[in-house]
Design a protein around this motif. Sequence first.
Motif, PDB file in Angstrom:
ATOM      1  N   VAL A   7       0.856  -1.184   0.000  1.00  0.00           N
ATOM      2  CA  VAL A   7       0.000   0.000   0.000  1.00  0.00           C
ATOM      3  C   VAL A   7       0.893   1.234   0.000  1.00  0.00           C
ATOM      4  CG1 VAL A   7      -1.809   1.272   1.229  1.00  0.00           C
ATOM      5  CG2 VAL A   7      -1.790  -1.233   1.259  1.00  0.00           C
ATOM      6  N   GLY A   8       0.694   2.087  -0.987  1.00  0.00           N
ATOM      7  CA  GLY A   8       1.514   3.298  -1.066  1.00  0.00           C
ATOM      8  C   GLY A   8       2.848   3.020  -1.699  1.00  0.00           C
ATOM      9  N   GLY A   9       2.797   2.535  -2.924  1.00  0.00           N
ATOM     10  CA  GLY A   9       4.009   1.980  -3.508  1.00  0.00           C
ATOM     11  C   GLY A   9       4.865   2.938  -4.306  1.00  0.00           C
ATOM     12  N   THR A  10       4.502   4.218  -4.375  1.00  0.00           N
ATOM     13  CA  THR A  10       5.266   5.082  -5.279  1.00  0.00           C
ATOM     14  C   THR A  10       6.488   5.699  -4.637  1.00  0.00           C
ATOM     15  OG1 THR A  10       3.898   6.963  -4.663  1.00  0.00           O
ATOM     16  CG2 THR A  10       3.190   5.682  -6.571  1.00  0.00           C
ATOM     17  N   GLY A  11       6.573   5.633  -3.334  1.00  0.00           N
ATOM     18  CA  GLY A  11       7.715   6.254  -2.664  1.00  0.00           C
ATOM     19  C   GLY A  11       8.954   5.371  -2.694  1.00  0.00           C
ATOM     20  N   TYR A  12       9.995   5.852  -2.056  1.00  0.00           N
ATOM     21  CA  TYR A  12      11.259   5.123  -2.130  1.00  0.00           C
ATOM     22  C   TYR A  12      11.223   3.793  -1.391  1.00  0.00           C
ATOM     23  CZ  TYR A  12      13.377   9.270  -4.197  1.00  0.00           C
ATOM     24  OH  TYR A  12      13.686  10.302  -5.035  1.00  0.00           O
ATOM     25  N   THR A  13      10.481   3.720  -0.297  1.00  0.00           N
ATOM     26  CA  THR A  13      10.430   2.433   0.387  1.00  0.00           C
ATOM     27  C   THR A  13       9.583   1.439  -0.425  1.00  0.00           C
ATOM     28  OG1 THR A  13       8.597   3.223   1.764  1.00  0.00           O
ATOM     29  CG2 THR A  13      10.809   3.381   2.686  1.00  0.00           C
ATOM     30  N   GLY A  14       8.611   1.960  -1.166  1.00  0.00           N
ATOM     31  CA  GLY A  14       7.821   1.079  -2.016  1.00  0.00           C
ATOM     32  C   GLY A  14       8.640   0.468  -3.137  1.00  0.00           C
ATOM     33  N   VAL A  15       9.352   1.294  -3.862  1.00  0.00           N
ATOM     34  CA  VAL A  15      10.143   0.758  -4.972  1.00  0.00           C
ATOM     35  C   VAL A  15      11.263  -0.134  -4.456  1.00  0.00           C
ATOM     36  CG1 VAL A  15      11.652   2.761  -5.132  1.00  0.00           C
ATOM     37  CG2 VAL A  15      11.343   1.296  -7.110  1.00  0.00           C
ATOM     38  N   GLU A  16      11.754   0.173  -3.251  1.00  0.00           N
ATOM     39  CA  GLU A  16      12.824  -0.656  -2.695  1.00  0.00           C
ATOM     40  C   GLU A  16      12.283  -2.037  -2.310  1.00  0.00           C
ATOM     41  OE1 GLU A  16      15.764   0.132  -3.011  1.00  0.00           O
ATOM     42  OE2 GLU A  16      17.002  -0.834  -1.491  1.00  0.00           O
ATOM     43  N   SER A  34      -1.664   2.995  -5.191  1.00  0.00           N
ATOM     44  CA  SER A  34      -1.317   4.416  -5.140  1.00  0.00           C
ATOM     45  C   SER A  34      -2.520   5.177  -5.649  1.00  0.00           C
ATOM     46  CB  SER A  34      -0.099   4.715  -6.010  1.00  0.00           C
ATOM     47  OG  SER A  34      -0.022   6.106  -6.251  1.00  0.00           O
ATOM     48  N   ARG A  35      -3.071   6.050  -4.825  1.00  0.00           N
ATOM     49  CA  ARG A  35      -4.199   6.838  -5.306  1.00  0.00           C
ATOM     50  C   ARG A  35      -3.774   7.742  -6.451  1.00  0.00           C
ATOM     51  NH1 ARG A  35      -8.492   6.063  -2.166  1.00  0.00           N
ATOM     52  NH2 ARG A  35      -8.149   5.568   0.026  1.00  0.00           N
ATOM     53  N   SER A  36      -2.590   8.356  -6.310  1.00  0.00           N
ATOM     54  CA  SER A  36      -2.210   9.379  -7.291  1.00  0.00           C
ATOM     55  C   SER A  36      -1.784   8.771  -8.626  1.00  0.00           C
ATOM     56  CB  SER A  36      -1.079  10.240  -6.730  1.00  0.00           C
ATOM     57  OG  SER A  36       0.054   9.438  -6.473  1.00  0.00           O
ATOM     58  N   GLU A  37      -1.299   7.536  -8.599  1.00  0.00           N
ATOM     59  CA  GLU A  37      -0.754   6.955  -9.824  1.00  0.00           C
ATOM     60  C   GLU A  37      -1.549   5.746 -10.291  1.00  0.00           C
ATOM     61  OE1 GLU A  37       1.773   8.416 -11.341  1.00  0.00           O
ATOM     62  OE2 GLU A  37       2.195   9.857  -9.730  1.00  0.00           O
ATOM     63  N   ALA A  38      -2.772   5.622  -9.814  1.00  0.00           N
ATOM     64  CA  ALA A  38      -3.560   4.445 -10.191  1.00  0.00           C
ATOM     65  C   ALA A  38      -3.641   4.320 -11.713  1.00  0.00           C
ATOM     66  CB  ALA A  38      -4.958   4.551  -9.583  1.00  0.00           C
ATOM     67  N   GLY A  39      -3.368   3.126 -12.189  1.00  0.00           N
ATOM     68  CA  GLY A  39      -3.396   2.883 -13.624  1.00  0.00           C
ATOM     69  C   GLY A  39      -2.041   2.962 -14.300  1.00  0.00           C
ATOM     70  N   VAL A  40      -1.094   3.582 -13.642  1.00  0.00           N
ATOM     71  CA  VAL A  40       0.242   3.699 -14.222  1.00  0.00           C
ATOM     72  C   VAL A  40       1.008   2.392 -14.006  1.00  0.00           C
ATOM     73  CG1 VAL A  40       2.467   4.902 -14.027  1.00  0.00           C
ATOM     74  CG2 VAL A  40       0.308   6.176 -13.840  1.00  0.00           C
ATOM     75  N   LYS A  41       1.689   1.944 -15.052  1.00  0.00           N
ATOM     76  CA  LYS A  41       2.502   0.746 -14.890  1.00  0.00           C
ATOM     77  C   LYS A  41       3.689   1.033 -13.975  1.00  0.00           C
ATOM     78  CE  LYS A  41       3.637  -1.627 -18.492  1.00  0.00           C
ATOM     79  NZ  LYS A  41       4.189  -1.856 -19.857  1.00  0.00           N
ATOM     80  N   MET A  69      -4.472 -11.080   0.237  1.00  0.00           N
ATOM     81  CA  MET A  69      -3.031 -11.266   0.346  1.00  0.00           C
ATOM     82  C   MET A  69      -2.693 -12.003   1.643  1.00  0.00           C
ATOM     83  SD  MET A  69      -1.941  -9.758  -2.341  1.00  0.00           S
ATOM     84  CE  MET A  69      -3.294  -9.404  -3.471  1.00  0.00           C
ATOM     85  N   ASP A  70      -1.540 -12.653   1.626  1.00  0.00           N
ATOM     86  CA  ASP A  70      -1.035 -13.244   2.857  1.00  0.00           C
ATOM     87  C   ASP A  70      -0.440 -12.169   3.767  1.00  0.00           C
ATOM     88  OD1 ASP A  70      -1.539 -16.032   2.123  1.00  0.00           O
ATOM     89  OD2 ASP A  70       0.013 -15.695   0.605  1.00  0.00           O
ATOM     90  N   ALA A  71       0.144 -11.160   3.139  1.00  0.00           N
ATOM     91  CA  ALA A  71       0.736 -10.071   3.922  1.00  0.00           C
ATOM     92  C   ALA A  71       0.631  -8.783   3.124  1.00  0.00           C
ATOM     93  CB  ALA A  71       2.200 -10.361   4.245  1.00  0.00           C
ATOM     94  N   VAL A  72       0.492  -7.697   3.842  1.00  0.00           N
ATOM     95  CA  VAL A  72       0.453  -6.385   3.207  1.00  0.00           C
ATOM     96  C   VAL A  72       1.492  -5.488   3.876  1.00  0.00           C
ATOM     97  CG1 VAL A  72      -0.924  -4.279   2.931  1.00  0.00           C
ATOM     98  CG2 VAL A  72      -1.944  -6.508   2.437  1.00  0.00           C
ATOM     99  N   PHE A  73       2.308  -4.868   3.032  1.00  0.00           N
ATOM    100  CA  PHE A  73       3.249  -3.854   3.508  1.00  0.00           C
ATOM    101  C   PHE A  73       2.598  -2.476   3.405  1.00  0.00           C
ATOM    102  CE2 PHE A  73       6.108  -7.154   1.773  1.00  0.00           C
ATOM    103  CZ  PHE A  73       7.009  -7.320   2.813  1.00  0.00           C
ATOM    104  N   PHE A  74       2.740  -1.673   4.418  1.00  0.00           N
ATOM    105  CA  PHE A  74       2.334  -0.272   4.327  1.00  0.00           C
ATOM    106  C   PHE A  74       3.580   0.600   4.174  1.00  0.00           C
ATOM    107  CE2 PHE A  74      -2.214   0.012   5.020  1.00  0.00           C
ATOM    108  CZ  PHE A  74      -2.513  -1.264   5.489  1.00  0.00           C
ATOM    109  N   ALA A  75       3.673   1.256   3.030  1.00  0.00           N
ATOM    110  CA  ALA A  75       4.772   2.190   2.775  1.00  0.00           C
ATOM    111  C   ALA A  75       4.136   3.553   2.567  1.00  0.00           C
ATOM    112  CB  ALA A  75       5.563   1.731   1.552  1.00  0.00           C
ATOM    113  N   THR A  76       3.447   3.985   3.591  1.00  0.00           N
ATOM    114  CA  THR A  76       2.513   5.103   3.494  1.00  0.00           C
ATOM    115  C   THR A  76       2.845   6.212   4.476  1.00  0.00           C
ATOM    116  OG1 THR A  76       1.215   3.717   4.996  1.00  0.00           O
ATOM    117  CG2 THR A  76       0.500   3.804   2.711  1.00  0.00           C
ATOM    118  N   PRO A  77       2.262   7.392   4.272  1.00  0.00           N
ATOM    119  CA  PRO A  77       2.377   8.441   5.281  1.00  0.00           C
ATOM    120  C   PRO A  77       1.679   8.009   6.572  1.00  0.00           C
ATOM    121  CG  PRO A  77       1.592   9.321   3.183  1.00  0.00           C
ATOM    122  CD  PRO A  77       1.533   7.828   3.081  1.00  0.00           C
TER     123      PRO A  77
END
Lengths: 345, 345, 345, 345
Positions: A7-16, A34-41, A69-77
Amino acid sequence: MIKVGIVGGTGYTGVELLRLLAQHPGVSVEAITSRSEAGVKVTDMYPNLRGHYDGLAFSEPDAGVLARMDAVFFATPHGVAHALAGDLLARGTRVIDLSADFRLRDIAEWEDWYGQTHGAPELLEGAVYGLPELHREAIKKAQLVAVPGCYPTAVQLGFLPLLKAGMIDPSQLIADCKTGVTGAGRGAKVGSLLAEASESLKAYAVSGHRHLPEIRQGLIAAHDGEVNLTFVPHLAPMIRGIHATLYGQLVAEPEADLQALFETWYADEPFVDVMPAGSHPETRSVKGNNVCRLAVHRPGDGNTVVVLSVIDNLVKGASGQAIQNLNLMFGLDEHLGLQAPALMP
Amino acid sequence: MIKVGIVGGTGYTGVELLRLLAQHPGVSVEAITSRSEAGVKVTDMYPNLRGHYDGLAFSEPDAGVLARMDAVFFATPHGVAHALAGDLLARGTRVIDLSADFRLRDIAEWEDWYGQTHGAPELLEGAVYGLPELHREAIKKAQLVAVPGCYPTAVQLGFLPLLKAGMIDPSQLIADCKTGVTGAGRGAKVGSLLAEASESLKAYAVSGHRHLPEIRQGLIAAHDGEVNLTFVPHLAPMIRGIHATLYGQLVAEPEADLQALFETWYADEPFVDVMPAGSHPETRSVKGNNVCRLAVHRPGDGNTVVVLSVIDNLVKGASGQAIQNLNLMFGLDEHLGLQAPALMP
Amino acid sequence: MIKVGIVGGTGYTGVELLRLLAQHPGVSVEAITSRSEAGVKVTDMYPNLRGHYDGLAFSEPDAGVLARMDAVFFATPHGVAHALAGDLLARGTRVIDLSADFRLRDIAEWEDWYGQTHGAPELLEGAVYGLPELHREAIKKAQLVAVPGCYPTAVQLGFLPLLKAGMIDPSQLIADCKTGVTGAGRGAKVGSLLAEASESLKAYAVSGHRHLPEIRQGLIAAHDGEVNLTFVPHLAPMIRGIHATLYGQLVAEPEADLQALFETWYADEPFVDVMPAGSHPETRSVKGNNVCRLAVHRPGDGNTVVVLSVIDNLVKGASGQAIQNLNLMFGLDEHLGLQAPALMP
Amino acid sequence: MIKVGIVGGTGYTGVELLRLLAQHPGVSVEAITSRSEAGVKVTDMYPNLRGHYDGLAFSEPDAGVLARMDAVFFATPHGVAHALAGDLLARGTRVIDLSADFRLRDIAEWEDWYGQTHGAPELLEGAVYGLPELHREAIKKAQLVAVPGCYPTAVQLGFLPLLKAGMIDPSQLIADCKTGVTGAGRGAKVGSLLAEASESLKAYAVSGHRHLPEIRQGLIAAHDGEVNLTFVPHLAPMIRGIHATLYGQLVAEPEADLQALFETWYADEPFVDVMPAGSHPETRSVKGNNVCRLAVHRPGDGNTVVVLSVIDNLVKGASGQAIQNLNLMFGLDEHLGLQAPALMP
């Protein structure tokens, strides 16, 4: 195959997380929101992942999808995990939160530092602080893990052997820390521009930083008593890396060798490397890697102990440690996804 | 397990071989030589490898030891492979040479550019130029591979589809290339100091660079005729990466779409990524990774074609490509040891 | 003392005007405007200016205040000078515009590239293109000067001697340019973050950049005929500096030495430095300085001429050149405020 | 016009003297020596100085030539000033030594840290420690000035007001310092390569650094008693700048405001800037500039005082301070040659 969502995958911890999980043989990333980038590959935003996640696109957060999912990561504010974790946990999905939402045990203190009402106080009791070097057994059984902050990881790992052994005065601890700019996230802030942050170094937040209560909480637990910590973070002109320089005052002439103390303490830890006596660890020696390297010094055989502690703020300080927690929670080899050596040079 | 040795392991291509091979499931590094550092533990010089090569130390080159290897990499200055390769080949050890010793077919030209007598002309006929995108089948059968230079890899991969298709004028090729400082090696040179090379950019060797004849040789073979290439290398203030900006003049209105031409040409190549039309590949998108990313442009629908080609000079431009060659020579999956995504950010 | 105002002073060209004018003995900065920062002390935003402008604060733009100035610099986004310059000129205040508002002679072309209606077409005839090396006499008499863009300055100064002498084919010009990130301004954009732009290099806007028509306009005037230019800008990981690498095809065997041609052409220019034959100018050699350094090469005595041209994009590419124009407009020594050597290292 | 010579002009402090003196209206550089580069034009090595020192070339050191100077700067390795200063002083030439030769009053301590016999003990009594903020009157009358080291300048200026006022415990001082790589000089060392030192941060010399006794000597004099200082220097990935983060323990609740203490202490100092309360000075705010910027903090109103002190190691930490000393020695305005604001961005 463990199915995970981010959840919240566009930041640096998400891409990492994506970068590291691409090498994890037991995990499949099924959703990234990502709410802001929904639909973007994902590969359009992060071309380094081309060939690895070609079918994956950012999506609107969908509770139904995430709960499969079995597990969810939060990389969010801050605050997002408060809002979503409870429902996921209730449906049996394990939650690994990279934000600060569940790090502080004291709700009032959390609200004071983060400036908002705590959104999930009922989950706090079940939350485990995900520093494996302290809480490995609890992590193995946890449903909800609060991944430590970057500074708190580097500082606690450096101070713990000394505090646990009662060798330094807990009322006079100093942590002078230097971080690369990814510590400030991927937000478009003037202060993080190359033209502003390169070729310069500065302290910031000397009057108080959100990681201070987190570090204090950990040190108090380790020492089993109050501590007094002065924490001064600095912004260094580099992408990744934290260098914590820790100062403590010896309370008595140590009977044991400090070097031996550290080596013994961390002998079985897969991701803590006590370097040979006299070493000066470089942050680049852990670039992209989950190891914390430590060195302990006692300049001039004086009263002051100096510990040097380096991590990659995005790996051991965030996404790598999150995966280390996932491995523990699912009974996997703790190294999975985390074996590659640091990139040097 | 394939046993390999590395001759001349203290430089950047040597440590990069170690870094990548640490993730290769089918290879074991048994020996690494260095006259200057004999006896020093590899992890003392490269602490990023702690935990990966803890028992390995640099040793004096020993022909007997090396001949017990299945393959030997040369990561040496010019001339060393000339002296040692013949004996190894005679004893059945395969040789993968990262130096320029066996890259040029024309002995006189080699001697002219490298300023010394060619030490092993008898081996040239059996040497295969290790650009898998051109010579994969020959590499599979080779005993001796000459790994291409960094600039030659980036430039040839960018020009080849256009030249092979006869679409650009071979008499007017321009390659404006930018490299990170690891291209200059690990030697202690004033010009490579951070204080000299950072916050600046400059061209160098405009009058002639050793990679020019190597590139020309490849382009002539591709085009099957003479070519005229202007090659201007630049030093950019970064550690890794080559960005080649290639200019060609269309000889006729192309019937096919240039984008389609590139996509078709490289459709089956595991380590060449033709990016979507309109892309601008960044060098960081291949940092630590073996991929060459390409984009082709035709600004203003004019007569000039612009190809953008990026690689990591230490990976696809050296050690990664060497491992790709090894995989081919030993019938392994071409990706082994080379799967990790680039480190970004 | 010449009283000057700066409109739009918070960006990099604004602060660079302040930095340079602090050393100008004949100029007093009386006003600096910024809508967003009105009321903020200049030294709070730019502490490097502490002790130099302690009484100066950003103010709302006020036509009355500005009209009391002898000269006003516009360091603004496109369109602002269109709106304000006419009134100032009518009241006798000279205008030095660092934006692109008055650079292009062709109104339709301006509107096409800048995506808005030209706001002051009636002022265009009186506007002088402020490249002193071409238009010094006109600048001396000008009321309104359009300061050239950064790329256009570096590219035109490099191509001019060759084009004017008719030595290169105007239909095959290539300008491969590399800039530091201040070229993108002080706006908070993700692509300009240290974490995104450092340790990487990329081309951008290959399909077309706003400086292309400006460069073309200048080269067409110099050549007195059509030109065909391929212009590829690149972002390099550094704060300041432009390195333009220019390629032209000789139309005939040059009778004169190319080196002598350049030296003669620029013999009397105070801010163009033709370096010795064989030189490779570094961008850092002009860091903070108003000089353009040039070197001309003819690799392998072939048909291709390579010109290397370096400037500081914020100085000769913007604020320094603006001050050079001011000096000319007011009959001052052209060097005033611009004498300090570049900062190196 | 004061005639000056520079001995050992090829290093970074040498070229920085040239850069700054180019803007000094009362000084003429008549000679610059270098054994290794004798005969080379200064502008060939430092093209940023083209147009400023076009007639000047490095020469062999010649005692006769140097003795005709009004003042001679030594920008040399340790021991050179010992050998040459006496003769110059005897002939009436003033000596400004940027090396460590005359900084320590205790000969045995000097010999211990610098590993050689002190070559001019007879000159020590007449040598003045060139920190104008402490010794301005003595400097005005001095024939021989020892310019302080870079770390000692930043650390002493930060601690002095607190120590002089008796507000902190002298037995528990900590100086955590970060420097750019020019602090290591222009020597070709592997550790200073861009490929080694960029994108990383590390401590060094934790067990003991040559600047420790120099700082201690100054603090002991200020405090008039023994001090206990832990000094940990770090290498940061930037060209210039020192950031000293200083920690002291309050001995009593301060009666006066710490901010006021600092402001009062440095009220008349032209090159010390006490920033507003709550500030975090950046090293770039003094890039190329002679100012030391200070900020004082007391986090959480606790017992620990934190002082942030930034300088440019090549300016206030070396060549700029040397010129400040020269101005004082010759009765000139202390600002001459040192007025230009820092380069930012």
